[in-house]
Design a protein around this motif. Structure first.
Motif, PDB file in Angstrom:
ATOM      1  N   LEU A 277       0.790  -1.394   0.564  1.00 44.81           N
ATOM      2  CA  LEU A 277      -0.385   0.119  -0.001  1.00 44.81           C
ATOM      3  C   LEU A 277       0.918   1.561  -0.544  1.00 44.81           C
ATOM      4  O   LEU A 277       0.675   2.449  -0.745  1.00 44.81           O
ATOM      5  N   VAL A 278       2.158   1.699   0.490  1.00 43.16           N
ATOM      6  CA  VAL A 278       2.771   2.612   0.864  1.00 43.16           C
ATOM      7  C   VAL A 278       3.912   2.559  -0.081  1.00 43.16           C
ATOM      8  O   VAL A 278       3.450   4.027  -0.755  1.00 43.16           O
ATOM      9  N   ASN A 279       4.038   1.932  -0.330  1.00 33.89           N
ATOM     10  CA  ASN A 279       5.562   1.460  -1.575  1.00 33.89           C
ATOM     11  C   ASN A 279       4.741   1.675  -3.417  1.00 33.89           C
ATOM     12  O   ASN A 279       5.171   1.957  -4.073  1.00 33.89           O
ATOM     13  N   ARG A 280       3.511   1.030  -3.153  1.00 36.31           N
ATOM     14  CA  ARG A 280       3.082   0.547  -5.199  1.00 36.31           C
ATOM     15  C   ARG A 280       1.879   1.361  -5.241  1.00 36.31           C
ATOM     16  O   ARG A 280       1.468   1.000  -6.016  1.00 36.31           O
ATOM     17  N   THR A 281       1.228   2.148  -4.480  1.00 36.00           N
ATOM     18  CA  THR A 281      -0.180   1.929  -4.645  1.00 36.00           C
ATOM     19  C   THR A 281      -0.137   3.754  -4.839  1.00 36.00           C
ATOM     20  O   THR A 281       0.415   4.421  -4.029  1.00 36.00           O
ATOM     21  N   ARG A 282      -0.679   4.222  -5.864  1.00 36.67           N
ATOM     22  CA  ARG A 282      -1.143   5.904  -6.014  1.00 36.67           C
ATOM     23  C   ARG A 282      -1.804   6.386  -4.359  1.00 36.67           C
ATOM     24  O   ARG A 282      -0.620   7.139  -3.833  1.00 36.67           O
ATOM     25  N   LEU A 283      -2.537   5.754  -3.368  1.00 36.08           N
ATOM     26  CA  LEU A 283      -2.325   6.606  -2.661  1.00 36.08           C
ATOM     27  C   LEU A 283      -1.710   6.507  -1.294  1.00 36.08           C
ATOM     28  O   LEU A 283      -1.689   7.493  -0.269  1.00 36.08           O
ATOM     29  N   GLY A 284      -0.839   5.407  -1.397  1.00 40.92           N
ATOM     30  CA  GLY A 284       0.485   5.606  -0.500  1.00 40.92           C
ATOM     31  C   GLY A 284       1.640   6.180  -0.154  1.00 40.92           C
ATOM     32  O   GLY A 284       2.355   7.049   0.457  1.00 40.92           O
ATOM     33  N   ARG A 285       1.812   6.055  -2.005  1.00 33.77           N
ATOM     34  CA  ARG A 285       2.803   7.379  -2.203  1.00 33.77           C
ATOM     35  C   ARG A 285       2.057   9.015  -2.204  1.00 33.77           C
ATOM     36  O   ARG A 285       2.578   9.682  -1.835  1.00 33.77           O
ATOM     37  N   ALA A 286       1.300   9.533  -2.359  1.00 36.25           N
ATOM     38  CA  ALA A 286       0.610  10.373  -2.208  1.00 36.25           C
ATOM     39  C   ALA A 286       0.328  10.545  -0.280  1.00 36.25           C
ATOM     40  O   ALA A 286       0.458  12.086   0.392  1.00 36.25           O
ATOM     41  N   LEU A 287      -0.164   9.712   0.754  1.00 36.24           N
ATOM     42  CA  LEU A 287       0.910   9.510   1.198  1.00 36.24           C
ATOM     43  C   LEU A 287       1.435  10.015   1.926  1.00 36.24           C
ATOM     44  O   LEU A 287       2.322  10.804   2.985  1.00 36.24           O
ATOM     45  N   VAL A 288       2.884   9.304   1.358  1.00 29.74           N
ATOM     46  CA  VAL A 288       4.357   8.780   2.063  1.00 29.74           C
ATOM     47  C   VAL A 288       4.416  11.290   0.970  1.00 29.74           C
ATOM     48  O   VAL A 288       4.927  11.848   2.653  1.00 29.74           O
ATOM     49  N   ALA A 289       3.953  11.249   0.518  1.00 27.04           N
ATOM     50  CA  ALA A 289       4.012  12.803   0.018  1.00 27.04           C
ATOM     51  C   ALA A 289       3.650  13.521   0.390  1.00 27.04           C
ATOM     52  O   ALA A 289       4.271  14.455   1.462  1.00 27.04           O
ATOM     53  N   THR A 290       1.959  13.573   1.638  1.00 28.29           N
ATOM     54  CA  THR A 290       1.507  13.938   2.263  1.00 28.29           C
ATOM     55  C   THR A 290       2.422  14.672   3.560  1.00 28.29           C
ATOM     56  O   THR A 290       2.609  15.589   4.435  1.00 28.29           O
ATOM     57  N   GLY A 291       2.964  13.290   4.240  1.00 30.63           N
ATOM     58  CA  GLY A 291       3.974  13.082   5.569  1.00 30.63           C
ATOM     59  C   GLY A 291       5.526  14.262   5.020  1.00 30.63           C
ATOM     60  O   GLY A 291       5.698  15.203   6.528  1.00 30.63           O
ATOM     61  N   ALA A 292       5.743  14.135   4.116  1.00 29.20           N
ATOM     62  CA  ALA A 292       7.354  14.221   3.922  1.00 29.20           C
ATOM     63  C   ALA A 292       6.991  15.901   3.348  1.00 29.20           C
ATOM     64  O   ALA A 292       7.602  16.844   4.048  1.00 29.20           O
ATOM     65  N   ASN A 293       5.843  16.920   2.829  1.00 28.53           N
ATOM     66  CA  ASN A 293       5.941  18.184   2.794  1.00 28.53           C
ATOM     67  C   ASN A 293       4.168  18.439   2.215  1.00 28.53           C
ATOM     68  O   ASN A 293       3.759  18.655   1.639  1.00 28.53           O
ATOM     69  N   LEU A 294       3.416  18.565   4.133  1.00 22.69           N
ATOM     70  CA  LEU A 294       2.165  18.761   2.947  1.00 22.69           C
ATOM     71  C   LEU A 294       1.621  20.027   2.150  1.00 22.69           C
ATOM     72  O   LEU A 294       0.959  20.106   1.674  1.00 22.69           O
ATOM     73  N   GLN A 295       2.579  21.137   2.536  1.00 23.72           N
ATOM     74  CA  GLN A 295       1.986  22.062   1.577  1.00 23.72           C
ATOM     75  C   GLN A 295       2.300  21.725   0.165  1.00 23.72           C
ATOM     76  O   GLN A 295       1.141  22.141  -0.516  1.00 23.72           O
ATOM     77  N   ALA A 296       3.853  21.438  -0.102  1.00 26.20           N
ATOM     78  CA  ALA A 296       4.525  20.767  -1.803  1.00 26.20           C
ATOM     79  C   ALA A 296       2.824  19.426  -1.390  1.00 26.20           C
ATOM     80  O   ALA A 296       3.140  19.583  -3.071  1.00 26.20           O
ATOM     81  N   ALA A 297       3.059  19.150  -0.717  1.00 22.79           N
ATOM     82  CA  ALA A 297       1.832  18.091  -1.145  1.00 22.79           C
ATOM     83  C   ALA A 297       0.782  18.428  -1.976  1.00 22.79           C
ATOM     84  O   ALA A 297      -0.199  18.437  -2.923  1.00 22.79           O
ATOM     85  N   ARG A 298      -0.363  20.008  -1.165  1.00 25.12           N
ATOM     86  CA  ARG A 298      -1.369  20.026  -1.614  1.00 25.12           C
ATOM     87  C   ARG A 298      -0.810  20.638  -2.904  1.00 25.12           C
ATOM     88  O   ARG A 298      -2.040  20.893  -3.257  1.00 25.12           O
ATOM     89  N   LEU A 299       0.062  21.928  -2.968  1.00 24.97           N
ATOM     90  CA  LEU A 299       0.184  22.577  -4.169  1.00 24.97           C
ATOM     91  C   LEU A 299       0.332  21.574  -5.611  1.00 24.97           C
ATOM     92  O   LEU A 299       0.423  21.352  -6.796  1.00 24.97           O
ATOM     93  N   SER A 300       0.477  19.806  -5.124  1.00 23.93           N
ATOM     94  CA  SER A 300       0.652  18.734  -6.291  1.00 23.93           C
ATOM     95  C   SER A 300      -0.687  18.337  -6.340  1.00 23.93           C
ATOM     96  O   SER A 300      -0.291  17.680  -7.182  1.00 23.93           O
TER      97      SER A 300
END
Lengths: 327, 510
Positions: free
Chosen positions: A190-213
């Motif tokens: 889920l975390v490594n291979r799915t779209r949702l998982g990548r979005a989760l990780v991006a959100t955790g790495a930088n909330l604002q950048a994720a939002r702007l993505s």
């Protein structure tokens, strides 16, 4: 000085990078060797199987928590949610006479609902997850006591339910280990291979950048906390099967252990990041310490002290190597 | 380092502060190389330069926030080494930063004495605190009521209070970073009366400003930094505003083969705004045609960022008369909706808004196109890998591979990855894209800058509508068909390419 500025020097010390990635795995191996030398009983098929069965509950709970931490949220309610789902599954079978799958399903859903409520508190009311889930813990405990009056549920469960704890596939692989493996693999995919998982990780790495993505960060955080509660609920049910009773306070110690496991995991493989595989290493370390200290006849209080020390060591290492965002 | 004890030009008095041969690099980028700076007492010295010229690095070194790689600092003739800001403060260097460091719920007196409260029996002696604060205010002729909480004060008063707080440590050198940035004209004038008085008392003032008019009206001497070197140091009276601006800009902008790709008769331009209001910024009219590169010039923080983020669905705005944006008849409600309509924002403040710390180059590139590279919710790793490899090659991103940690890349390469995030989403041709670029080459080295310019031109050639806000006017001149200028919270004059010059833009935004 920021990490970016000190980069050129890092390239020379690739050994350091290697140590950062695999140091924690090395520590796990070292702990294994120390106990192997110190106690003759540590390295036996029976004991290793025993350790794996013991850590299976922790692994399931920690996997869920890992997803939350990876998406930048804390979940301090996992222990109490595990406890609630544990007594619910017991009560639904024993008191309400529901079939096993229905009881399990309802207990899992109940846990996930609480996780989703935490998620709503975080995303709608903008309460930091640390606080929302801190508050959700006692609420879950309150529901727990309201359901069972604070007493353990001792009745006999339908026989197949115990298989969750004691069954063996092909007479060899213990069922709880199998469940833990399935959960680890599922969460890892889920975390490594799915779209949702990548979005989760991006959100955790930088909330604002994720939002702007263009990522729906609130949806991600809500799902992450729900998944964390899912892991906790599953773990709670496994725990009830193992104990043979629905104990209101059974889940509580798992908060500390799962947090420690996730933090330990953040020092492995991908420094500073919560990963399911890293958490697995953390869980194994905790399991070996518990079991090994037991075999050596260490007094019970030593185990408590070791837990605290391991947590401090893990967090200080994780913070050294990366950033842990608490709010 | 050679023993270059040149006398501080423009001043006969022995300087209070003498910095010699200051050098500083970040990663591979040289921020400062061999800069000398002399600040004498009783003088207001202006430090000017374009963004990225090295002003803030120099200030950070002088005030102890950063250690130089090479060079010496002398204070009152003695060599000093500052390990931190406290060291510099103790030695007599005080800084008032652009943002006022006044805590509003505290009173003026409490703010001034913060961290140095007089104690009596272990408790704060309120009377002594008020008395010492008032004594300081009296000494510098400040008439603000210090017993009141700072909530009710104007920005100008807060700024003066902030400077007064800096003066409480009894400094000999006062550094003012953009002190008038958020002040009204009247407040600015009052501030300068105050500063002139400080100067008379023998303080050495280092004044950093983008506002050339203020520099020329108020300062005694001006030092111009350009690409980390000092290119001018002399009395204000002996130079002109135009000359200094030319020095800041440096080399004449090389006229490359710039051609306009703008669609001449575009009946429905992809960006067409009228009567829009975003925060304090008024946008009476703004159009970008297909293939056109349109600039927004303004001093930092003039509202460009809010405008671009609003167009990208990332911040709220109020549409008053007309919005036509990539087929939408209103402002996009979310970033996702904007992206679906082909509106792409490259945000400013890269580290905060665009870079995913701890994630790899590849992961950073793909965060904007997760849906495009996925099938039934699962990321197609083959597609993901080839996309990343292609983009690394196409944009010539210098990295060890897709798995390298993003933070290990230089600023220029990080920015390429940020651009690549949208290229991954756009795919082949950018003909229907609306690109919103906010300070797109902030902290980017010259080489990568040229490559990014080429990329932006190429996107325009393919038909993308490009709207670019930049505080670096040379950038706008290098890229744009037209440049809108922000003055007084309003997008006013639109300067056509034929009339574009840095002097013109600088005058328009002041």
């Amino acid at each position: 000085m920021s990490a970016a500025l000190s980069e050129p020097s890092r390239r020379k010390t690739d050994l350091g990078g290697l140590a950062a990635r695999y140091g924690t795995v090395g520590a796990a191996v070292a702990i294994f060797l120390v106990f192997a030398l110190a106690s003759g009983r540590f390295v036996s098929a029976a004991n290793i199987s025993n350790i794996l069965v013991q850590i299976s509950v922790l692994m399931v709970i920690s996997s869920g928590l890992t997803v939350a931490v990876a998406s930048g949220e804390f979940d301090l309610s996992v222990g109490q949610i595990a406890g609630l789902s544990g007594v619910l599954v017991a009560g639904l079978m024993a008191w309400s006479g529901l079939p096993i799958p229905v009881a399990i399903l309802l207990a899992v859903i109940a846990g996930m609902v609480l996780g989703a409520v935490s998620g709503l508190l975080v995303t709608r009311l903008r309460i930091p997850s640390l606080i929302a889930t801190l508050a959700m813990g006692p609420i879950a405990l309150g529901l727990n006591y309201a359901y069972d009056g604070g007493d353990s549920i001792y009745t006999e469960f339908p026989k197949p339910f115990y298989l969750i704890a004691t069954g063996r596939i092909f007479g060899v692989i213990p069922v709880p280990i199998l469940i833990a493996v399935v959960v680890v693999v599922a969460f890892s995919v889920l975390v490594n291979r799915t779209r949702l998982g990548r979005a989760l990780v991006a959100t955790g790495a930088n909330l604002q950048a994720a939002r702007l993505s263009g990522i729906d960060v609130n949806r991600c955080r809500l799902i992450a906390l729900t998944l964390s509660a899912f892991g906790a609920a599953m773990g709670g049910i496994m725990l009830t099967a193992r104990l043979g009773t629905g104990q209101p306070g059974a889940g509580e110690p798992y908060l500390m252990d799962s947090l420690t496991a996730v933090f330990l995991g953040m020092t492995a493989f991908k420094p500073g990041r919560a990963t399911v595989q890293g958490t697995l290493v953390g869980v194994v370390i905790i399991g070996m310490l518990d079991n090994g200290l037991n075999l050596l006849g260490a007094p019970f209080y030593v185990q408590n002290e070791v837990r605290g020390v391991v947590m401090i060591a893990a967090v200080s290492l994780a913070v050294l190597r990366g950033e842990i965002r608490f709010f | 380092m050679s023993d270059c004890v040149t006398a501080p030009s423009g001043s006969d008095a022995k300087p209070l502060l003498q910095a010699s041969g200051i050098a500083k690099s970040f990663g591979g980028n040289r921020a400062l190389s061999g800069v000398d700076l002399a600040v004498p007492g009783g003088e207001m010295l202006a430090l000017v330069g374009a963004n990225g010229a090295g002003k803030s690095t120099l200030v950070k070194i002088v005030c102890g926030a950063m250690m130089p790689d090479a060079g010496t600092l002398e204070l009152g003739g003695q060599t000093v080494q500052f390990r931190d800001v406290g060291d510099a403060m103790a030695a007599g260097i005080a800084v008032a930063h652009q943002q006022v460091a006044i805590i509003r719920p505290l009173t003026g007196a409490e703010n001034i004495m913060l961290g140095r409260e007089p104690l009596r029996g272990g408790l704060i002696d309120r009377r002594a605190l008020a008395a010492s604060a008032q004594a300081l205010a009296d000494r510098f002729g400040v008439g603000i009521d210090l017993s009141l909480e700072c909530d009710g004060l104007s920005l100008g008063e807060l700024k003066i209070l902030d400077i007064l707080k800096a003066l409480a440590t009894g400094p000999r050198i006062l550094i003012l970073d953009e002190p008038t940035a958020s002040l009204t004209l009247a407040e600015t004038q009052r501030l300068f009366v105050f500063l002139a008085d400080l100067k008379r008392r023998g303080l050495g003032i280092l004044f950093i400003s983008h506002h050339m008019n203020e520099v020329f009206a108020q300062c005694d001497r001006v030092v111009v930094l350009k690409d980390g070197r000092k290119v001018h140091d002399g009395p204000i009276a002996e130079t002109t505003l135009q000359a200094v601006v030319r020095l800041m800009v440096g080399r004449a902008i090389e006229e490359t083969d710039w051609t306009s790709h703008a669609t001449v008769a575009d009946a429905t331009p992809p960006v067409s705004l009228a009567g829009l209001r975003v925060g304090p910024l008024d946008v009476p009219e703004l159009t970008v045609r297909r293939g056109e590169v349109v600039g927004i010039a303004g001093v930092l923080g003039a509202g460009q960022t809010d405008l671009l983020e609003c167009l990208a669905g990332a911040a709220p705005g109020r549409a008053a008369r007309r919005v036509r944006l990539a087929g939408l008849e209103r402002l996009p409600g979310s970033v996702a909706e904007a992206l679906d309509h082909g509106i792409y924002l490259v945000a400013d403040d890269r580290l905060r808004k665009a870079v995913f710390r701890g994630l790899s180059v590849g992961e950073n590139m793909l965060t904007g196109s997760l849906a495009q590279i996925s099938h039934r919710g699962f990321v197609r790793s083959g597609v993901a890998q080839s996309t990343v490899r292609d983009l690394i090659a196409r944009l010539r991103v210098k990295c060890s591979g897709p798995h390298q940690d993003m933070l290990q890349l230089s600023g220029g390469n990080q920015q390429k990855v940020v651009f690549a995030r949208w290229l991954a989403r756009i795919g082949g041709a950018a003909d229907s894209a609306v690109l919103l670029l906010d300070n797109p080459t902030e902290g980017v080295d010259v080489g990568s800058k040229a490559e990014l310019y080429a990329l932006i031109r190429e996107m325009a050639r393919q038909g993308a509508a490009v709207l670019i806000a930049s505080a670096e006017f040379s950038e706008l001149i290098a890229l744009c068909d037209r440049v809108y200028c922000i003055a007084h919270h309003r997008i006013g004059t639109c300067v056509p390419r034929a009339e574009l010059s840095e002097d013109r833009l600088l005058l328009e935004v002041n």
